[in-house]
Enzyme design. Structure first.
Site, PDB file in Angstrom:
ATOM      1  N   LEU A 153      18.949 -17.362 -11.988  1.00 36.35           N
ATOM      2  CA  LEU A 153      19.641 -18.624 -11.828  1.00 36.35           C
ATOM      3  C   LEU A 153      18.680 -19.777 -11.559  1.00 36.35           C
ATOM      4  CD1 LEU A 153      22.568 -17.388  -9.556  1.00 36.35           C
ATOM      5  CD2 LEU A 153      22.612 -17.751 -12.039  1.00 36.35           C
ATOM      6  N   SER A 154      19.046 -20.938 -12.046  1.00 39.07           N
ATOM      7  CA  SER A 154      18.251 -22.139 -11.800  1.00 39.07           C
ATOM      8  C   SER A 154      18.262 -22.461 -10.308  1.00 39.07           C
ATOM      9  CB  SER A 154      18.820 -23.316 -12.580  1.00 39.07           C
ATOM     10  OG  SER A 154      20.093 -23.670 -12.076  1.00 39.07           O
TER      11      SER A 154
END
Length: 248
Positions: A60-61
């Site tokens: 995930l960012s």
């Protein structure tokens, strides 16, 4: 460039417009501390606000991670279960927030369990428990948990996970299918809704990581065939036998 400087720049970007994804000081400190490049494997892009693909899973960012932890509201000493170990980055951030021995994480994909364990140990978080199992079942051996984070989409809160919350506990998960919103559910049923997100669906036992659509279709085909076989009436079998006799 020094990774510590890159982490500070990353967090500064999350706290500032236009992202405004981070306002909690404890989460900011945790994300400033965790060496994200140890989990992503590419120091040049590890601290950019973007997803990464590692072993077929999405890392995930940073802005998404910040939003998850803002919704989770975990504090020092809380027991935390993360469903979807991935490569271990989210678990490392949780370890900074609550203490590594209070963090438990599970994944349905064996390669990711091994990868997560190795990455966490390399980054200095080998006290985090990483186990292989169907995430929808949670981790009853270590329940109850003050906080549960589900990193996969579901149309409703998985019952087994809600049952493993402490009194006053909180489950955070992406709710929906094509259109998803981040939701938090408390042990007494109260729900808070946050912004739009996009996550892969929660896998169940028998579905292999990285092939959701194909395996889900195969599973549903088997279930449909079984239901049809169980619902056949006697006249259908007699008709089949009659057709067979005509072909002799």
């Amino acid at each position: 460039m020094d990774p510590a400087v890159l982490r500070a720049d990353m967090v500064d970007g999350l706290e500032s417009p236009p992202r405004d994804a981070l306002s909690d000081d404890a989460i900011a400190t945790a994300m400033c501390t965790v060496p994200r490049h140890e989990f992503v494997g590419d120091e040049r892009t590890a601290y950019a606000d973007r997803d990464h693909d590692v072993l077929g899973t999405r890392v995930l960012s940073p802005s998404t991670v910040a939003r998850l932890f803002e919704a989770l509201s975990a504090t020092d000493g809380d027991t935390v279960l993360i469903v979807g170990a991935g490569v271990g980055y989210t678990a490392a951030v949780a370890a900074e927030l609550v203490g590594e021995t209070n963090v438990h994480t599970v994944d349905i994909a064996r390669p990711l369990v091994f990868e997560s364990r190795a990455n966490l140990a390399e980054a200095g978080y080998d006290g985090v428990l990483v186990d292989w199992r169907d995430g929808a079942d949670g981790l009853p051996e270590y329940a109850p948990f003050d906080r549960i984070l589900l990193e996969a989409a579901a149309v409703r809160p998985p019952r087994r996970l809600v049952e493993q919350l402490t009194n006053g506990g909180r489950l955070v998960f992406p709710c929906g299918t094509h259109r998803q919103r981040l939701e938090a559910v408390s042990s007494d049923g109260d729900r808070d809704r946050f912004g739009a997100v996009s996550f892969d669906p929660l896998l169940i036992d028998g579905e292999q990581h990285g092939a959701v659509e194909r395996n889900r279709t195969a599973r549903e085909d088997r279930e449909h065939a079984n239901r049809n076989a169980q619902s056949r009436r006697g006249w259908q079998f007699e008709w089949i036998e009659w057709e067979s006799s005509l072909g002799r």
